[in-house]
Design a protein around this motif. Structure first.
Motif, PDB file in Angstrom:
ATOM      1  N   LYS A  71      -3.333  41.824  41.392  1.00 25.33           N
ATOM      2  CA  LYS A  71      -3.769  40.827  42.358  1.00 25.33           C
ATOM      3  C   LYS A  71      -4.481  39.689  41.634  1.00 25.33           C
ATOM      4  O   LYS A  71      -5.300  39.932  40.743  1.00 25.33           O
ATOM      5  N   TYR A  72      -4.162  38.460  42.038  1.00 27.92           N
ATOM      6  CA  TYR A  72      -4.802  37.288  41.454  1.00 27.92           C
ATOM      7  C   TYR A  72      -5.356  36.402  42.564  1.00 27.92           C
ATOM      8  O   TYR A  72      -4.769  36.281  43.644  1.00 27.92           O
ATOM      9  N   LEU A  73      -6.475  35.764  42.275  1.00 32.01           N
ATOM     10  CA  LEU A  73      -7.009  34.703  43.116  1.00 32.01           C
ATOM     11  C   LEU A  73      -7.014  33.415  42.304  1.00 32.01           C
ATOM     12  O   LEU A  73      -7.478  33.405  41.160  1.00 32.01           O
ATOM     13  N   THR A  74      -6.478  32.347  42.868  1.00 32.81           N
ATOM     14  CA  THR A  74      -6.436  31.075  42.166  1.00 32.81           C
ATOM     15  C   THR A  74      -6.989  29.969  43.056  1.00 32.81           C
ATOM     16  O   THR A  74      -6.815  29.981  44.278  1.00 32.81           O
ATOM     17  N   ALA A  75      -7.653  29.014  42.442  1.00 31.15           N
ATOM     18  CA  ALA A  75      -8.188  27.864  43.167  1.00 31.15           C
ATOM     19  C   ALA A  75      -8.476  26.740  42.193  1.00 31.15           C
ATOM     20  O   ALA A  75      -8.758  26.983  41.010  1.00 31.15           O
ATOM     21  N   LYS A  76      -8.415  25.519  42.685  1.00 29.80           N
ATOM     22  CA  LYS A  76      -8.813  24.354  41.909  1.00 29.80           C
ATOM     23  C   LYS A  76     -10.184  23.913  42.415  1.00 29.80           C
ATOM     24  O   LYS A  76     -10.356  23.649  43.608  1.00 29.80           O
ATOM     25  N   ILE A  77     -11.156  23.849  41.492  1.00 30.76           N
ATOM     26  CA  ILE A  77     -12.553  23.677  41.873  1.00 30.76           C
ATOM     27  C   ILE A  77     -13.142  22.436  41.208  1.00 30.76           C
ATOM     28  O   ILE A  77     -13.075  22.301  39.972  1.00 30.76           O
ATOM     29  N   PRO A  78     -13.713  21.525  41.979  1.00 24.37           N
ATOM     30  CA  PRO A  78     -14.355  20.351  41.387  1.00 24.37           C
ATOM     31  C   PRO A  78     -15.590  20.755  40.569  1.00 24.37           C
ATOM     32  O   PRO A  78     -16.436  21.511  41.041  1.00 24.37           O
ATOM     33  N   ASP A  80     -18.299  18.555  38.288  1.00 22.08           N
ATOM     34  CA  ASP A  80     -18.666  17.194  37.881  1.00 22.08           C
ATOM     35  C   ASP A  80     -17.517  16.249  38.234  1.00 22.08           C
ATOM     36  O   ASP A  80     -17.111  16.170  39.375  1.00 22.08           O
ATOM     37  N   ASP A  81     -16.938  15.571  37.241  1.00 20.85           N
ATOM     38  CA  ASP A  81     -15.862  14.629  37.531  1.00 20.85           C
ATOM     39  C   ASP A  81     -14.488  15.184  37.164  1.00 20.85           C
ATOM     40  O   ASP A  81     -13.518  14.443  37.036  1.00 20.85           O
ATOM     41  N   LYS A  82     -14.401  16.513  37.021  1.00 20.48           N
ATOM     42  CA  LYS A  82     -13.129  17.145  36.653  1.00 20.48           C
ATOM     43  C   LYS A  82     -12.728  18.184  37.692  1.00 20.48           C
ATOM     44  O   LYS A  82     -13.527  18.581  38.538  1.00 20.48           O
ATOM     45  N   ILE A  83     -11.464  18.611  37.621  1.00 16.97           N
ATOM     46  CA  ILE A  83     -10.968  19.706  38.453  1.00 16.97           C
ATOM     47  C   ILE A  83     -10.692  20.895  37.550  1.00 16.97           C
ATOM     48  O   ILE A  83      -9.925  20.794  36.586  1.00 16.97           O
ATOM     49  N   TYR A  84     -11.327  22.019  37.850  1.00 10.11           N
ATOM     50  CA  TYR A  84     -11.159  23.230  37.061  1.00 10.11           C
ATOM     51  C   TYR A  84     -10.213  24.198  37.767  1.00 10.11           C
ATOM     52  O   TYR A  84     -10.231  24.304  38.994  1.00 10.11           O
ATOM     53  N   GLN A  85      -9.384  24.863  36.957  1.00  7.43           N
ATOM     54  CA  GLN A  85      -8.537  25.939  37.469  1.00  7.43           C
ATOM     55  C   GLN A  85      -9.288  27.256  37.323  1.00  7.43           C
ATOM     56  O   GLN A  85      -9.727  27.613  36.229  1.00  7.43           O
ATOM     57  N   SER A  86      -9.441  27.956  38.429  1.00  7.07           N
ATOM     58  CA  SER A  86     -10.123  29.261  38.421  1.00  7.07           C
ATOM     59  C   SER A  86      -9.106  30.355  38.699  1.00  7.07           C
ATOM     60  O   SER A  86      -8.317  30.253  39.645  1.00  7.07           O
ATOM     61  N   ILE A  87      -9.107  31.396  37.871  1.00  4.76           N
ATOM     62  CA  ILE A  87      -8.197  32.529  38.050  1.00  4.76           C
ATOM     63  C   ILE A  87      -9.002  33.821  37.962  1.00  4.76           C
ATOM     64  O   ILE A  87      -9.713  34.055  36.979  1.00  4.76           O
ATOM     65  N   TRP A  88      -8.905  34.649  38.991  1.00  6.11           N
ATOM     66  CA  TRP A  88      -9.509  35.985  39.003  1.00  6.11           C
ATOM     67  C   TRP A  88      -8.391  37.011  39.081  1.00  6.11           C
ATOM     68  O   TRP A  88      -7.303  36.727  39.592  1.00  6.11           O
ATOM     69  N   CYS A  89      -8.661  38.209  38.601  1.00 11.05           N
ATOM     70  CA  CYS A  89      -7.623  39.247  38.590  1.00 11.05           C
ATOM     71  C   CYS A  89      -8.238  40.628  38.816  1.00 11.05           C
ATOM     72  O   CYS A  89      -9.381  40.885  38.431  1.00 11.05           O
ATOM     73  N   LYS A  90      -7.477  41.496  39.451  1.00  6.08           N
ATOM     74  CA  LYS A  90      -7.792  42.923  39.460  1.00  6.08           C
ATOM     75  C   LYS A  90      -6.493  43.681  39.687  1.00  6.08           C
ATOM     76  O   LYS A  90      -5.496  43.101  40.140  1.00  6.08           O
ATOM     77  N   MET A 286     -12.791  41.050  31.649  1.00  5.69           N
ATOM     78  CA  MET A 286     -11.763  42.060  31.869  1.00  5.69           C
ATOM     79  C   MET A 286     -11.051  42.483  30.591  1.00  5.69           C
ATOM     80  O   MET A 286     -10.761  43.658  30.392  1.00  5.69           O
ATOM     81  N   ARG A 287     -10.780  41.558  29.690  1.00  6.29           N
ATOM     82  CA  ARG A 287     -10.039  41.889  28.477  1.00  6.29           C
ATOM     83  C   ARG A 287     -10.964  42.260  27.316  1.00  6.29           C
ATOM     84  O   ARG A 287     -10.499  42.693  26.269  1.00  6.29           O
ATOM     85  N   GLY A 288     -12.257  42.058  27.492  1.00  6.43           N
ATOM     86  CA  GLY A 288     -13.200  42.313  26.411  1.00  6.43           C
ATOM     87  C   GLY A 288     -13.574  43.774  26.270  1.00  6.43           C
ATOM     88  O   GLY A 288     -13.143  44.631  27.026  1.00  6.43           O
TER      89      GLY A 288
END
Length: 346
Positions: A71-78, A80-90, A286-288
């Motif tokens: 399962k993955y959760l994805t979102a684009k998150i503001p 500051d002045d950039k858009i970040y890609q966020s990815i979660w997994c389980k 998760m990978r550490g």
């Protein structure tokens, strides 16, 4: 986090970047490059914001992977002045039918474990193993007790640097050493306990005086001082447990280091005097791997995994000194180039 682990959080424009990009294994389905294989998608799934921990809406994607549902959760998150890609997994196992007979059950469980996504071998982080001869050298010492590796490394330091060798302070009682783990309610790292029973860190006063008087000094963390236990106790006392950083950080390699604030859930073993550390990570992503060695920098967003364990890290430093003559000397470096230039995150 109900099993969710953050595996990527960075500027979306750099998702294909060589250093900061998202590079999942080709054999594992993922939400960025493998959406056609998804068995389910749902928008508006509520999870936490990676910085504020407030509720935030994500897209849920599910994939079949052997006996598991990824399962993955994805979102684009503001940010500051950039858009970040966020990815979660389980990952969660599919339901399995009850098995009859101990032998059959054992076979089924073996197949079940074989299909389970595996964490990478902690000896293969890759930030140093690309150095010719490094992997073989590290493997040679895998079965050695930490104490023997440390004593052999220390003996080489004394032999090679003589009067410019920075001495080690007397060892510490085990109860006092364990107190630094108690600050985080964490399981002790046995090799750390052994290290500080053997010594109390480097004599940093000697190190500074030698640099001022002679222009060089050599201590045990790549030429720089191993922190005194009293310094470590002071740092962890105010670090806090499970404190998320208010600023995004990038794990190198991706998915190994959580976005914790500075030394939260981390035990420093070296500092540069400017607020930056090399630390033992007690709360990996998760990978550490528990006990991995990471950089903690207050100026740069990258947090690099230097080694999978304290013993591996000391073995790596031993290799650089013994085979390549690479070490810092307090005023610069010796060898073909500085130790930091050999880092090659994958």
């Amino acid at each position: 986090m109900n099993g969710w682990q953050s595996i990527y959080f960075h500027d979306e424009d750099e998702i294909m970047d060589e250093r900061r990009g998202y590079y999942p294994s080709n054999s594992v389905p993922n939400p960025i490059f493998g959406m056609s294989d998804a068995v389910r998608q749902k928008s508006g799934y509520e999870h936490v914001h990676p910085i504020t921990n407030e509720p935030f809406e994500y897209t849920l994607s599910e994939f079949q992977y052997g006996d598991y549902r990824l399962k993955y959760l994805t979102a684009k998150i503001p940010v500051d002045d950039k858009i970040y890609q966020s990815i979660w997994c389980k990952y969660e196992p599919y339901s399995r039918k009850p098995q009859l007979g101990r032998g059959i059950e054992g076979m089924v469980l073996q197949q079940f474990e074989t299909s389970r996504p595996k964490k990478p071998d902690p000896e293969r982080y890759g930030v140093y193993t690309h150095v010719p001869g490094m992997a073989e050298f590290v493997k040679k010492y895998e079965s050695w007790p930490f104490k023997e590796v440390w004593l052999e490394y220390d003996a080489l330091m004394q032999e090679r640097f003589g009067e410019f060798y920075t001495p080690l302070l007397p060892g510490t009682r085990k109860q006092q050493i364990l107190s630094v783990f108690d600050a985080f309610d964490a399981e002790p790292i046995e090799d750390f306990v052994v290290l500080y029973e053997l010594c109390g860190g480097n004599d940093d006063d000697f190190w500074l005086d030698s640099i001022e008087e002679h222009g060089c000094a050599y201590a045990h963390i790549g030429g720089n001082p191993l922190m005194k236990l009293s310094e470590i106790e002071s740092e962890v006392k105010y670090a806090g447990k499970d404190v998320r950083s208010e600023y995004p950080h990038q794990s190198l390699p991706a998915g190994y280091v959580k976005n914790n604030r500075m030394l939260s859930n981390r035990i420093p073993i070296h500092h540069d005097g400017g607020g930056n550390f090399i630390a033992i990570d007690l709360d990996p992503d998760m990978r550490g791997t528990y006990g991995q060695i990471i950089t903690v920098d207050h100026e740069y967003e990258e947090q690099v995994v230097l080694a999978g364990s304290l013993k591996e890290y000391i073995t790596i430093l031993y290799y650089f000194l013994k085979e390549l003559g690479v070490i810092d000397n307090g005023e610069g470096y010796e060898g073909d180039r500085p130790l930091s230039s050999y880092i090659n995150p994958q």
